[in-house]
Design a protein around this motif. Structure first.
Motif, PDB file in Angstrom:
ATOM      1  N   PHE A 114     -15.817  45.049   7.118  1.00 54.93           N
ATOM      2  CA  PHE A 114     -16.069  44.194   5.971  1.00 54.93           C
ATOM      3  C   PHE A 114     -17.332  43.376   6.232  1.00 54.93           C
ATOM      4  CE2 PHE A 114     -11.486  43.417   4.208  1.00 54.93           C
ATOM      5  CZ  PHE A 114     -11.300  44.777   4.083  1.00 54.93           C
ATOM      6  N   LEU A 115     -18.205  43.332   5.251  1.00 56.10           N
ATOM      7  CA  LEU A 115     -19.317  42.392   5.231  1.00 56.10           C
ATOM      8  C   LEU A 115     -18.959  41.354   4.180  1.00 56.10           C
ATOM      9  CD1 LEU A 115     -22.383  44.808   5.342  1.00 56.10           C
ATOM     10  CD2 LEU A 115     -21.218  43.677   7.240  1.00 56.10           C
ATOM     11  N   ALA A 116     -19.219  40.102   4.480  1.00 58.14           N
ATOM     12  CA  ALA A 116     -18.809  39.045   3.559  1.00 58.14           C
ATOM     13  C   ALA A 116     -19.780  37.882   3.628  1.00 58.14           C
ATOM     14  CB  ALA A 116     -17.399  38.571   3.920  1.00 58.14           C
ATOM     15  N   ASP A 117     -19.730  37.069   2.599  1.00 57.12           N
ATOM     16  CA  ASP A 117     -20.455  35.799   2.582  1.00 57.12           C
ATOM     17  C   ASP A 117     -19.422  34.702   2.787  1.00 57.12           C
ATOM     18  OD1 ASP A 117     -22.968  36.899   2.120  1.00 57.12           O
ATOM     19  OD2 ASP A 117     -22.777  36.751  -0.063  1.00 57.12           O
ATOM     20  N   LEU A 118     -19.659  33.875   3.808  1.00 55.82           N
ATOM     21  CA  LEU A 118     -18.776  32.755   4.109  1.00 55.82           C
ATOM     22  C   LEU A 118     -19.504  31.468   3.770  1.00 55.82           C
ATOM     23  CD1 LEU A 118     -16.182  31.553   5.350  1.00 55.82           C
ATOM     24  CD2 LEU A 118     -17.311  31.705   7.591  1.00 55.82           C
ATOM     25  N   THR A 119     -18.890  30.647   2.925  1.00 51.59           N
ATOM     26  CA  THR A 119     -19.463  29.362   2.531  1.00 51.59           C
ATOM     27  C   THR A 119     -18.628  28.247   3.123  1.00 51.59           C
ATOM     28  OG1 THR A 119     -20.250  30.320   0.451  1.00 51.59           O
ATOM     29  CG2 THR A 119     -20.164  27.909   0.584  1.00 51.59           C
ATOM     30  N   ILE A 120     -19.274  27.437   3.957  1.00 48.55           N
ATOM     31  CA  ILE A 120     -18.668  26.235   4.541  1.00 48.55           C
ATOM     32  C   ILE A 120     -19.670  25.106   4.364  1.00 48.55           C
ATOM     33  CG2 ILE A 120     -17.761  25.132   6.625  1.00 48.55           C
ATOM     34  CD1 ILE A 120     -17.210  27.926   7.760  1.00 48.55           C
ATOM     35  N   LYS A 121     -19.214  23.959   3.917  1.00 44.42           N
ATOM     36  CA  LYS A 121     -20.083  22.791   3.705  1.00 44.42           C
ATOM     37  C   LYS A 121     -21.243  23.119   2.763  1.00 44.42           C
ATOM     38  CE  LYS A 121     -20.987  19.956   7.057  1.00 44.42           C
ATOM     39  NZ  LYS A 121     -21.368  19.341   8.346  1.00 44.42           N
ATOM     40  N   GLY A 122     -20.997  23.987   1.792  1.00 49.65           N
ATOM     41  CA  GLY A 122     -22.018  24.351   0.819  1.00 49.65           C
ATOM     42  C   GLY A 122     -23.079  25.306   1.346  1.00 49.65           C
ATOM     43  N   ILE A 123     -22.927  25.775   2.564  1.00 46.27           N
ATOM     44  CA  ILE A 123     -23.890  26.690   3.193  1.00 46.27           C
ATOM     45  C   ILE A 123     -23.254  28.079   3.255  1.00 46.27           C
ATOM     46  CG2 ILE A 123     -25.193  27.207   5.296  1.00 46.27           C
ATOM     47  CD1 ILE A 123     -25.029  24.134   5.887  1.00 46.27           C
ATOM     48  N   THR A 124     -23.951  29.070   2.713  1.00 44.36           N
ATOM     49  CA  THR A 124     -23.441  30.439   2.687  1.00 44.36           C
ATOM     50  C   THR A 124     -24.226  31.297   3.668  1.00 44.36           C
ATOM     51  OG1 THR A 124     -22.828  30.182   0.363  1.00 44.36           O
ATOM     52  CG2 THR A 124     -22.989  32.440   1.211  1.00 44.36           C
ATOM     53  N   LYS A 125     -23.487  31.984   4.530  1.00 43.87           N
ATOM     54  CA  LYS A 125     -24.085  32.875   5.537  1.00 43.87           C
ATOM     55  C   LYS A 125     -23.276  34.175   5.568  1.00 43.87           C
ATOM     56  CE  LYS A 125     -27.049  29.887   7.251  1.00 43.87           C
ATOM     57  NZ  LYS A 125     -28.474  30.070   7.157  1.00 43.87           N
ATOM     58  N   PRO A 126     -23.947  35.285   5.879  1.00 44.93           N
ATOM     59  CA  PRO A 126     -23.214  36.554   5.986  1.00 44.93           C
ATOM     60  C   PRO A 126     -22.462  36.654   7.310  1.00 44.93           C
ATOM     61  CG  PRO A 126     -25.538  36.901   6.460  1.00 44.93           C
ATOM     62  CD  PRO A 126     -25.386  35.449   6.063  1.00 44.93           C
ATOM     63  N   ILE A 127     -21.301  37.327   7.242  1.00 43.90           N
ATOM     64  CA  ILE A 127     -20.527  37.611   8.449  1.00 43.90           C
ATOM     65  C   ILE A 127     -20.021  39.046   8.376  1.00 43.90           C
ATOM     66  CG2 ILE A 127     -19.814  35.205   8.817  1.00 43.90           C
ATOM     67  CD1 ILE A 127     -17.026  36.025   7.762  1.00 43.90           C
TER      68      ILE A 127
END
Length: 176
Positions: A114-127
């Motif tokens: 799975f490739l996903a976008d993770l958003t924490i504290k308004g910051i989105t990064k791919p994982i």
């Protein structure tokens, strides 16, 4: 039943997450010590999509106000501290989000990437992560680590920030 995982259903399906039966177990550790902190975070909601029996995507909302710390329950952990702006800033960012953007199935190994976008504290990064699909129980289990600094999860004291490992480990159970 989550299909596609076996691959014989010819239709589009949406599976609703059962938030009360799903959980994120987290572990943070120190750089040079054999100790750290553990806890949980709960989901608000989530959906998983399949097409022609293959998982194609999904979206999950995480309730950051539920973040707990096992040591805190014993009266010694910093649960309020990890909710503060130094770490997750829960008052300003009460939710985190994971959106699956791509799924690759490897039939020879019977594995998914799975490739996903993770958003924490308004910051989105791919994982990227490799879940285990438990078709019989409509469950997905996965483990992954993130570098907390990519999402601005830092302590405002340089000495103390350097003593904390940048890695946060997650052990996730998704029940549908």
């Amino acid at each position: 039943m989550i299909t596609g995982l076996a691959g014989y259903t010819q239709q589009q399906k949406t599976y609703q997450l059962k938030p009360q039966q799903s959980v994120i177990n987290w572990t943070g550790s120190y750089t040079f010590l054999f100790s750290g902190h553990k806890g949980t975070v709960k989901f608000k909601e989530g959906t998983l999509f399949s097409n022609d029996g293959n998982i194609t995507g999904g979206s999950f909302l995480i309730d950051m106000t539920t973040i707990s710390n096992e040591e805190y329950l014993a009266g010694i952990g910093p649960v309020q501290h990890i909710r503060n702006p130094d770490f997750f800033d829960v008052n300003k960012f009460p939710e985190a989000k994971l959106v699956i953007t791509s799924v690759q199935f490897f039939p020879r190994e019977n594995r998914h990437k799975f490739l996903a976008d993770l958003t924490i504290k308004g910051i989105t990064k791919p994982i990227e992560f490799w879940p285990e699909i438990d078709e019989a129980n409509n469950r997905i289990n996965t483990k992954l680590k993130i570098d907390r600094t990519r999402w601005g999860i830092t302590y405002n004291n340089k000495l103390k920030n350097d003593a904390i490992s940048d890695a946060i480990a997650f052990d996730i159970v998704l029940q549908f």
